[in-house]
Design an enzyme around this catalytic site. Structure first.
Site, short mmCIF file in Angstrom:
data_model
loop_
_atom_site.label_atom_id
_atom_site.label_comp_id
_atom_site.label_asym_id
_atom_site.label_seq_id
_atom_site.Cartn_x
_atom_site.Cartn_y
_atom_site.Cartn_z
N ARG A 1 -36.11 20.06 10.45
CA ARG A 1 -36.85 18.79 10.49
C ARG A 1 -36.58 18.11 11.83
O ARG A 1 -35.84 17.14 11.92
CB ARG A 1 -36.46 17.89 9.32
CG ARG A 1 -37.38 18.11 8.15
CD ARG A 1 -37.30 17.07 7.08
NE ARG A 1 -38.35 17.32 6.11
CZ ARG A 1 -38.43 16.74 4.93
NH1 ARG A 1 -37.54 15.86 4.56
NH2 ARG A 1 -39.42 17.02 4.11
N GLN B 1 -42.31 19.18 13.77
CA GLN B 1 -43.07 18.36 12.81
C GLN B 1 -44.41 18.98 12.42
O GLN B 1 -44.79 18.97 11.26
CB GLN B 1 -43.32 16.99 13.41
CG GLN B 1 -42.63 15.89 12.64
CD GLN B 1 -42.71 14.56 13.35
OE1 GLN B 1 -43.55 14.35 14.22
NE2 GLN B 1 -41.83 13.67 12.97
N ASP C 1 -44.11 21.60 9.62
CA ASP C 1 -43.28 21.27 8.47
C ASP C 1 -44.08 21.30 7.15
O ASP C 1 -44.64 20.31 6.71
CB ASP C 1 -42.68 19.87 8.71
CG ASP C 1 -41.68 19.47 7.65
OD1 ASP C 1 -41.48 20.25 6.69
OD2 ASP C 1 -41.08 18.39 7.78
N SER D 1 -43.05 18.77 4.35
CA SER D 1 -43.60 17.41 4.45
C SER D 1 -45.05 17.39 4.00
O SER D 1 -45.47 16.49 3.26
CB SER D 1 -43.51 16.90 5.90
OG SER D 1 -42.17 16.71 6.23
N TYR E 1 -31.62 14.27 5.89
CA TYR E 1 -31.47 14.59 4.47
C TYR E 1 -30.27 13.83 3.89
O TYR E 1 -29.36 13.42 4.61
CB TYR E 1 -31.26 16.09 4.27
CG TYR E 1 -32.51 16.92 4.48
CD1 TYR E 1 -33.56 16.84 3.56
CD2 TYR E 1 -32.66 17.74 5.58
CE1 TYR E 1 -34.71 17.59 3.74
CE2 TYR E 1 -33.81 18.50 5.76
CZ TYR E 1 -34.83 18.42 4.84
OH TYR E 1 -35.98 19.16 5.01
P1 NAD Z 1 -36.91 14.55 1.04
O1 NAD Z 1 -35.62 15.25 1.29
O2 NAD Z 1 -37.78 14.19 2.20
O3 NAD Z 1 -36.65 13.23 0.21
C1 NAD Z 1 -35.71 13.13 -0.81
C2 NAD Z 1 -35.14 11.74 -0.75
O4 NAD Z 1 -34.25 11.59 -1.85
C3 NAD Z 1 -34.36 11.47 0.53
O5 NAD Z 1 -34.86 10.30 1.15
C4 NAD Z 1 -32.94 11.27 0.03
O6 NAD Z 1 -32.18 10.36 0.81
C5 NAD Z 1 -33.19 10.78 -1.38
N1 NAD Z 1 -32.03 10.90 -2.27
C6 NAD Z 1 -31.14 11.92 -2.38
N2 NAD Z 1 -30.21 11.64 -3.32
C7 NAD Z 1 -30.52 10.43 -3.81
C8 NAD Z 1 -29.96 9.59 -4.81
N3 NAD Z 1 -28.86 9.94 -5.47
N4 NAD Z 1 -30.55 8.43 -5.06
C9 NAD Z 1 -31.67 8.04 -4.39
N5 NAD Z 1 -32.25 8.77 -3.45
C10 NAD Z 1 -31.68 9.95 -3.16
O7 NAD Z 1 -37.73 15.46 0.01
P2 NAD Z 1 -39.30 15.47 -0.25
O8 NAD Z 1 -39.91 16.46 0.69
O9 NAD Z 1 -39.82 14.09 -0.29
O10 NAD Z 1 -39.34 16.10 -1.70
C11 NAD Z 1 -38.83 15.34 -2.80
C12 NAD Z 1 -38.77 16.19 -4.06
O11 NAD Z 1 -40.07 16.56 -4.43
C13 NAD Z 1 -37.98 17.49 -3.91
O12 NAD Z 1 -37.22 17.73 -5.08
C14 NAD Z 1 -39.04 18.53 -3.74
O13 NAD Z 1 -38.62 19.81 -4.16
C15 NAD Z 1 -40.07 17.95 -4.69
N6 NAD Z 1 -41.45 18.44 -4.51
C16 NAD Z 1 -42.12 18.61 -5.67
C17 NAD Z 1 -43.41 19.02 -5.65
C18 NAD Z 1 -44.13 19.15 -6.95
O14 NAD Z 1 -45.29 19.52 -6.95
N7 NAD Z 1 -43.48 18.86 -8.05
C19 NAD Z 1 -44.05 19.30 -4.43
C20 NAD Z 1 -43.35 19.07 -3.23
C21 NAD Z 1 -42.02 18.62 -3.29
#
Ligand code: NAD
Length: 376
Positions: free
Chosen positions: A120, A125, A128, A131, A226
């Site tokens: 990242r 970017q 990615d 994202s 992260y």
């Molecule tokens: P990301 O890493 O950009 O964001 C995750 C956020 O969670 C970060 O800002 C981090 O600081 C925060 N975080 C971590 N631990 C925490 C806690 N204890 N309390 C509060 N916040 C906390 O990830 P992303 O790209 O935004 O993806 C988020 C989630 O969505 C991931 O689990 C990813 O696998 C999932 N995702 C799901 C789908 C779907 O279709 N279901 C698709 C894409 C991504």
């Protein structure tokens, strides 16, 4: 070189490249061979690929003739057997999580790139895919919650009385979370947000969300944007704060994650039981265990009147734009490994190429994957 585009085998509607990208690859002197029907679920026909300059062939031919094999999902067991040592495999196979697959690639001596490992950084970017796909997921998650909710999202002042706006709680303000905030705000909800990284506070506020601070979070500026594991004391404090806000929420969108780890559990069964009947939890972290204790991956369940959705592939539900974004990211990555006259050129001095390469010549190249496997 020949780039082979495979039809996805699992429950997946996207395709890794739409026909619009084929022309750009031809300009780089890359031949694109597309498996029949590869783009059908993303509304791209074989004729569209042919018109863009690709050759449409059988699956067998793609496997036999390609120098580089490309798809979105991990290969199924049957396909792993078909990948030859001199071929390069590119997909998004979640190597920090699926370490068994990494070991298989290692044993077979295959060169693999996992697009979900692109660093990242600013330069990366445009490549990615995480994202791009999280943007789709954050948007879709809010829309699904709005459809399932028995009440409105926006405030309404009507002759039949005033309707209060929905309260949406968003856990995690990374890419999916920020998109969730933007979408929920556009629909008129009031949005409150938790994250352990204080750096996101301003972004949350600029989108119209309210950032809820829980003091004492562990942050690591070296973690590349992260989150890192939290102390037990912090986890307890945060669960209590989430619990207090959950009771007032109509919708919770869960997006908290620490890459390569099981998703942090932020909503206990007891917290769900404090929520109003009719409330909706959309748990985007379902595939890595979920932020809610009760989430079941790829299932929608109901607990004491609260609906909990564990859909793990929203991008597949919006296959046209999701494939468009994915393909553009892939093209930008491929440009780094395509050399003169369209030949494959793997320059491991480039941090993006090295960071995205998971296995090559019997070695693990991605440092984080290496350390996860060594410490397992
Ligand atoms: P990301 O890493 O950009 O964001 C995750 C956020 O969670 C970060 O800002 C981090 O600081 C925060 N975080 C971590 N631990 C925490 C806690 N204890 N309390 C509060 N916040 C906390 O990830 P992303 O790209 O935004 O993806 C988020 C989630 O969505 C991931 O689990 C990813 O696998 C999932 N995702 C799901 C789908 C779907 O279709 N279901 C698709 C894409 C991504």
């Amino acid at each position: 070189m020949i780039l082979g585009l495979l039809k996805e085998q699992s429950n997946e509607n996207r395709v890794a490249l739409l026909p619009e990208i084929v022309q750009s690859l031809s300009d780089l002197k890359v031949e694109v061979w597309v498996e029949q029907d590869a783009g059908a679920n993303a509304l791209a026909t074989d004729a569209d690929y042919e018109n863009a300059g690709a050759k449409v062939v059988s699956r067998k031919e793609v496997f036999e003739k390609s120098d580089v094999l490309l798809q979105i999902q991990s290969p199924v067991a049957e396909d792993i057997k078909k990948i030859a040592k001199n071929q390069v495999w590119i997909s998004a196979f979640n190597p920090l999580w699926d370490t068994e697959l990494v070991k298989t690639f290692l044993e077979k001596g295959i060169t693999t790139f996992s697009l979900d490992s692109i660093p990242r950084t600013t330069r990366a970017q445009a490549m990615d895919i995480l994202s791009s796909m999280a943007t789709v997921a954050g948007y879709k998650a809010v829309l699904e919650a709005a459809i399932k909710l028995p009440t409105f999202f926006p405030m309404f002042m009507t002759a039949a009385g005033t309707i209060r706006p929905a309260n949406v709680l968003i856990l995690g303000a990374g890419v999916a979370g920020l998109q969730g905030i933007a979408t929920a705000r556009k629909l008129g909800a009031q949005v409150q947000v938790f994250d352990v990284r204080s750096a996101v506070k301003e972004e949350v506020m600029s989108l119209g969300g309210k950032f809820v601070e829980v003091e004492g979070a562990t942050e690591d500026k070296e973690a590349g944007g992260y989150a890192v594991e939290q102390t037990e004391e912090y986890k307890k404090k945060q669960q209590q704060a989430v619990n207090d806000h959950a009771a007032k929420a109509n919708v919770i969108i869960c997006t908290a994650q620490i890459p390569g780890k099981k998703a942090p559990v932020l909503i206990s069964k007891e917290t769900v039981e404090t929520m109003k009947p009719g409330s909706v939890i959309i748990d985007l972290a379902a595939s890595t265990g979920g932020n809610c204790e009760l989430t079941e991956n790829d299932k929608t369940i109901e607990h004491k009147g609260v609906t909990i959705v564990g859909e793990s592939n929203y991008p597949s539900q919006m296959p046209v734009d999701a494939s468009r974004m994915f393909g553009k990211n892939v093209l930008n990555f491929l440009k780094l490994i395509i050399g003169e006259e369209g030949a494959l050129n793997l320059n491991f001095e480039d941090d993006i190429v090295k960071g995205t390469c998971i296995t090559n010549k019997g070695e693990i190249y991605n440092e984080r994957v290496k350390s996860v496997i060594e410490n397992k």
